[in-house]
Design a protein around this motif. Structure first.
Motif, PDB file in Angstrom:
ATOM      1  N   TRP A   1      10.551 -27.471   1.214  1.00  0.00           N
ATOM      2  CA  TRP A   1       9.444 -27.882  -0.330  1.00  0.00           C
ATOM      3  C   TRP A   1       7.935 -27.688  -0.476  1.00  0.00           C
ATOM      4  N   ARG A   2       7.957 -29.326   0.773  1.00  0.00           N
ATOM      5  CA  ARG A   2       6.462 -29.678   0.965  1.00  0.00           C
ATOM      6  C   ARG A   2       5.953 -28.505   1.999  1.00  0.00           C
ATOM      7  N   TRP A   3       6.540 -27.861   2.877  1.00  0.00           N
ATOM      8  CA  TRP A   3       5.754 -26.745   3.179  1.00  0.00           C
ATOM      9  C   TRP A   3       5.444 -25.544   2.846  1.00  0.00           C
ATOM     10  N   LEU A   4       5.463 -25.505   1.740  1.00  0.00           N
ATOM     11  CA  LEU A   4       5.599 -24.253   1.289  1.00  0.00           C
ATOM     12  C   LEU A   4       4.798 -24.498   0.156  1.00  0.00           C
ATOM     13  N   ASN A   5       4.365 -25.482  -0.628  1.00  0.00           N
ATOM     14  CA  ASN A   5       3.614 -25.976  -1.621  1.00  0.00           C
ATOM     15  C   ASN A   5       2.012 -26.541  -1.016  1.00  0.00           C
ATOM     16  N   ASN A   6       2.524 -26.898   0.261  1.00  0.00           N
ATOM     17  CA  ASN A   6       0.879 -27.392   1.552  1.00  0.00           C
ATOM     18  C   ASN A   6       0.335 -26.534   2.373  1.00  0.00           C
ATOM     19  N   SER A   7       1.400 -25.836   2.291  1.00  0.00           N
ATOM     20  CA  SER A   7       0.794 -24.777   3.730  1.00  0.00           C
ATOM     21  C   SER A   7       0.295 -23.509   3.348  1.00  0.00           C
ATOM     22  N   ASN A   8      -1.010 -23.423   3.491  1.00  0.00           N
ATOM     23  CA  ASN A   8      -1.467 -21.713   3.355  1.00  0.00           C
ATOM     24  C   ASN A   8      -0.415 -20.705   3.807  1.00  0.00           C
ATOM     25  N   SER A   9      -0.231 -21.170   5.436  1.00  0.00           N
ATOM     26  CA  SER A   9       1.103 -19.877   6.630  1.00  0.00           C
ATOM     27  C   SER A   9       2.034 -19.685   5.220  1.00  0.00           C
ATOM     28  N   PHE A  10       2.455 -20.298   4.278  1.00  0.00           N
ATOM     29  CA  PHE A  10       3.741 -19.896   3.410  1.00  0.00           C
ATOM     30  C   PHE A  10       3.099 -19.761   2.094  1.00  0.00           C
TER      31      PHE A  10
ATOM     32  N   ALA B   1       2.738 -16.327   1.097  1.00  0.00           N
ATOM     33  CA  ALA B   1       2.927 -14.926   0.292  1.00  0.00           C
ATOM     34  C   ALA B   1       3.895 -15.320  -1.128  1.00  0.00           C
ATOM     35  N   TRP B   2       4.481 -15.770  -0.904  1.00  0.00           N
ATOM     36  CA  TRP B   2       5.378 -16.078  -2.010  1.00  0.00           C
ATOM     37  C   TRP B   2       4.521 -15.993  -3.379  1.00  0.00           C
ATOM     38  N   LYS B   3       3.390 -16.340  -3.566  1.00  0.00           N
ATOM     39  CA  LYS B   3       2.757 -16.636  -5.084  1.00  0.00           C
ATOM     40  C   LYS B   3       1.690 -15.518  -5.394  1.00  0.00           C
ATOM     41  N   ARG B   4       2.060 -14.582  -4.612  1.00  0.00           N
ATOM     42  CA  ARG B   4       1.681 -13.591  -4.440  1.00  0.00           C
ATOM     43  C   ARG B   4       2.414 -12.419  -5.821  1.00  0.00           C
ATOM     44  N   ASN B   5       4.005 -12.440  -6.273  1.00  0.00           N
ATOM     45  CA  ASN B   5       5.345 -12.076  -6.624  1.00  0.00           C
ATOM     46  C   ASN B   5       4.914 -12.836  -7.647  1.00  0.00           C
ATOM     47  N   ARG B   6       4.717 -12.667  -9.201  1.00  0.00           N
ATOM     48  CA  ARG B   6       4.694 -13.171 -10.202  1.00  0.00           C
ATOM     49  C   ARG B   6       6.100 -13.697 -10.297  1.00  0.00           C
ATOM     50  N   TYR B   7       7.655 -13.316  -9.949  1.00  0.00           N
ATOM     51  CA  TYR B   7       8.675 -13.745 -10.151  1.00  0.00           C
ATOM     52  C   TYR B   7       9.045 -14.585  -9.427  1.00  0.00           C
TER      53      TYR B   7
ATOM     54  N   TYR C   1      10.850 -14.086   1.466  1.00  0.00           N
ATOM     55  CA  TYR C   1      10.063 -13.627   0.913  1.00  0.00           C
ATOM     56  C   TYR C   1       8.188 -14.002   1.646  1.00  0.00           C
ATOM     57  N   CYS C   2       8.380 -14.674   1.979  1.00  0.00           N
ATOM     58  CA  CYS C   2       7.614 -15.177   3.307  1.00  0.00           C
ATOM     59  C   CYS C   2       7.938 -14.309   4.706  1.00  0.00           C
ATOM     60  N   ILE C   3       8.052 -14.706   4.926  1.00  0.00           N
ATOM     61  CA  ILE C   3       9.484 -14.143   6.198  1.00  0.00           C
ATOM     62  C   ILE C   3       9.332 -11.959   6.052  1.00  0.00           C
ATOM     63  N   LEU C   4       9.586 -11.745   5.402  1.00  0.00           N
ATOM     64  CA  LEU C   4      10.059 -10.550   5.245  1.00  0.00           C
ATOM     65  C   LEU C   4       8.077 -10.306   5.242  1.00  0.00           C
ATOM     66  N   GLU C   5       7.192 -11.024   4.318  1.00  0.00           N
ATOM     67  CA  GLU C   5       6.122 -10.136   4.765  1.00  0.00           C
ATOM     68  C   GLU C   5       5.426 -10.330   6.681  1.00  0.00           C
ATOM     69  N   GLN C   6       6.045 -11.570   6.582  1.00  0.00           N
ATOM     70  CA  GLN C   6       5.396 -10.817   8.477  1.00  0.00           C
ATOM     71  C   GLN C   6       5.421  -9.284   9.268  1.00  0.00           C
ATOM     72  N   CYS C   7       6.484  -8.476   8.960  1.00  0.00           N
ATOM     73  CA  CYS C   7       6.993  -8.332   9.263  1.00  0.00           C
ATOM     74  C   CYS C   7       6.662  -6.344   8.237  1.00  0.00           C
ATOM     75  N   PRO C   8       5.538  -5.976   9.398  1.00  0.00           N
ATOM     76  CA  PRO C   8       5.130  -4.773   8.703  1.00  0.00           C
ATOM     77  C   PRO C   8       5.610  -3.409   7.696  1.00  0.00           C
ATOM     78  N   GLN C   9       7.046  -3.560   8.892  1.00  0.00           N
ATOM     79  CA  GLN C   9       8.018  -2.190   8.258  1.00  0.00           C
ATOM     80  C   GLN C   9       8.625  -2.193   7.015  1.00  0.00           C
ATOM     81  N   ILE C  10       8.505  -3.870   6.526  1.00  0.00           N
ATOM     82  CA  ILE C  10       9.199  -4.548   4.997  1.00  0.00           C
ATOM     83  C   ILE C  10       8.140  -4.546   3.956  1.00  0.00           C
ATOM     84  N   SER C  11       6.630  -5.185   4.200  1.00  0.00           N
ATOM     85  CA  SER C  11       6.123  -5.077   3.809  1.00  0.00           C
ATOM     86  C   SER C  11       6.151  -4.190   2.734  1.00  0.00           C
TER      87      SER C  11
END
Length: 617
Positions: A572-581, A583-589, A603-613
């Motif tokens: 939870w700290r990494w997600l809130n404190n790191s720019n690398s995590f 991606a989830w902020k782009r999804n309203r839900y 969601y951040c993990i899936l963002e790393q895969c071009p075929q999925i994003s």
């Protein structure tokens, strides 16, 4: 422990295996086997096997692979360890078989010649192997009962390809990388792709406890030789006849036997040591079997220092009592930032877990270890998770709501509407009555990642529906309805869903990324048969009490009775404190405050895969 791969042209106009593709697939797996390499293509050119070697047993060149019988009729590429190979060798020698090496690989070749595919019933270990039977012109691919070692395959256009990693197959550059909706949807539902699916349409994983045979005409047969449901039922029935006075002794003997079996190696063996009873017991029993101090690795997170989640103080006390050499590695925020891209790029299949294993494996490698023992599996077999208590209670308390079907069907329809349209208010509880009618659905409510009604907020509707439809076809393989006890059903669910698809899979790719073999003595089909029935019938104490009782050196009550904390990471700290995590902020839900960090991380993990994003909302 190794990396294996191969190509079989069973029904293809291509005249011969492409050595460049075979090499590209093999050498993508360099870290799985930096100690040696092997490549073999048959005279006819229709079959080719590759191998990367991490030398653990038979360190000399006599253990090199692919390995062949002296007459050249049998060839094998093998990943794993056969812990009872010495016993099997003695039986084979008594029948007249002769050996050139001390490797367990050679035992597999002779055992197949002696018994055929029934050999699989005699193996105790973790394994994935491919054996070419030249006389019968067929390839046999097999995987251990629990699925500790993976093997992935693709079969199209008359060409069968296999490897220890998905990305190794893709590295051969001959497999379409289109996304499999079932792999994507199961990752969102559970945090990992469910067997036999992977993220890719044209790559499957051979399910745990299965054998695949494919002949020269392309006729393929897959059959299951081991079923955890049946083992749980047999063990449960047999344990009812065991007097309580003998149960503890039998349980302790079985645990000691498994650890001893997992100590077979020609190199030193270390351990992962947390503050839990599983790893403490494994570490203690390992120390009792060797003369030199065992090296025990403990992972700490800087964010937890001085808090209840910090396992270091208790782990340090355990190490002192057991007399092991204790190494503590501390992961800090800046280290996570530096390692993140490497971690995600190396990840073979998407998983929401594994960062902890990554750091402790890296530390073990830096400490000079090639083999470590892990306490993974104790919670699943002995009822250590809270699911063993909460799920039966959920079912019990929901029974009253299910008594009036007509009224409740109306209520469920109304409730599902609110779940679909207002689930952000409390997503994991929004359809609680629908999902508490049986143990399987209650388990999903308790252990699932995203709930089914949340998926439409994350991915395209068409791929969601197709994924759910395909997943429904493996319901029988994952079913626990034929298990006789609720305890046994939860053992099977934890073992099939969580441990097999996520924990064991992560343990494999992460350990191998660091050229480290991670063994799991509590994930052993012989041990399960001996212990799970006793646990289900409460004849060996409450939850994991049996584990520390197996040690000669006793642990204090402050360790034994310590509440379970789990192998936690400060995500939870990494997600809130790191720019690398971010991606989830782009999804309203996902921005809703009730969305748990693991969902954002997924969601951040899936963002790393071009075929999925491109399918993400």
């Amino acid at each position: 422990m190794c990396g294996i791969n191969g190509i079989f042209l069973h029904n293809s106009p291509v005249k011969s295996v492409d050595p460049e593709e075979l090499l590209a697939t093999r050498d993508y797996m360099y870290n799985r086997g930096p100690d040696g390499e092997g490549l073999w293509i048959s005279r006819c050119g229709r079959i080719g096997l590759g191998h990367r070697r991490l030398a653990i047993i038979e360190l000399s060149s006599l253990g090199a692979q692919p390995m062949h019988t002296s007459d050249g009729q049998l060839s094998i590429t093998f990943n794993g360890e056969i812990y009872n190979h010495i016993e099997l060798r003695k039986n084979l020698e008594a029948k007249g078989f002769t050996f050139r090496s001390h490797s367990d690989t050679e035992v597999l070749l002779h055992l197949y010649r002696d018994l055929g595919i029934e050999m699989i019933e005699h193996l105790r270990g973790m394994f994935a192997f491919a054996l070419w039977d030249n006389h019968n012109r067929k390839l046999i691919v097999a995987r251990d009962p629990y699925g500790i070692k993976p093997v992935y395959y693709s079969n199209s256009s008359g060409i069968f390809r296999f490897a220890s990693q998905v990305k190794a197959l893709l590295a051969g550059d001959h497999i379409d990388s289109s996304i499999n909706p079932a792999g994507l949807v199961s990752f969102l539902l559970w945090g990992s792709a469910s067997e036999p699916f992977t993220l890719y349409q044209n790559i499957s994983i051979l399910p745990a406890g299965h054998i695949l045979e494919i002949d020269n005409f392309g006729k393929k047969k897959i059959h299951q030789y081991w079923d955890i449901n049946n083992v749980i039922n047999r063990s449960y029935s047999a344990s009812t006849k065991i007097p309580a006075s003998q149960a503890i002794e039998l349980g302790i003997s079985a645990i000691k036997d498994s650890v001893k079996a997992h100590m077979v190696a020609d190199v030193p063996i270390g351990t992962f040591l947390s503050a839990g009873l599983d790893s403490a017991t494994i570490t203690g029993l390992a120390q009792e079997l060797v003369n030199e101090p065992v090296t025990a690795m403990t992972l700490a997170f800087e964010e937890f220092i001085g808090r209840s989640l910090d396992e270091v103080p208790v782990a340090t006390e355990i190490a002192r009592i057991l007399g092991v050499r204790h190494n503590i590695v501390t992961a800090r925020m800046d280290e996570v930032e530096n390692e993140l891209s490497t971690f995600l790029n190396t990840m073979d299949q998407p998983s929401i877990d594994g960062i902890n294993t990554w750091f402790v494996s890296k530390a073990a490698k830096n400490a000079g270890l090639k083999v470590v023992l892990s306490g993974l599996g104790g919670d699943e077999m002995l009822g250590g998770y809270d699911t063993f208590e909460t799920i039966p209670e959920i079912i019990k308390h929901s029974a009253g709501y299910n008594s009036n079907l007509l009224l409740n069907n109306l209520f469920f329809n109304i409730h599902s509407f609110f779940a679909a349209n207002f689930s952000h208010l409390n997503p994991n509880n929004s359809d609680i009555l629908n999902m508490t009618r049986n143990i399987t659905s209650a388990y999903q409510l308790k252990k699932g990642l995203f709930m089914p009604w949340e998926l439409k907020h994350l991915i395209d509707n068409d791929i969601m529906l197709e994924g759910i439809n395909r997943l429904s076809k493996i319901a029988e393989f994952e079913s626990v309805s034929n298990i006789d006890s609720d305890f046994g059903k939860i053992v099977a669910l934890e073992s099939k869903k969580y441990m097999r698809n996520q924990l064991l899979r992560d343990t494999d790719w992460i350990g191998m990324a660091h050229s480290l073999e991670i063994r799991v003595p509590l994930v052993d089909h012989v041990l399960l048969n001996s212990l799970v029935g006793l646990a289900a019938n409460r004849k060996i104490g409450y939850k994991k009490e049996i584990l520390p009782r197996s040690l000669s050196t006793k642990l204090g009550d402050n360790i034994i009775k310590r509440p379970k904390t789990g192998f936690t990471i400060p995500i939870w700290r990494w997600l809130n404190n790191s720019n690398s995590f971010s991606a989830w902020k782009r999804n309203r839900y996902l921005r809703h405050e009730n969305i748990i960090p693991n969902k954002r991380w997924a969601y951040c993990i899936l963002e790393q895969c071009p075929q999925i994003s491109k399918y993400l909302k």
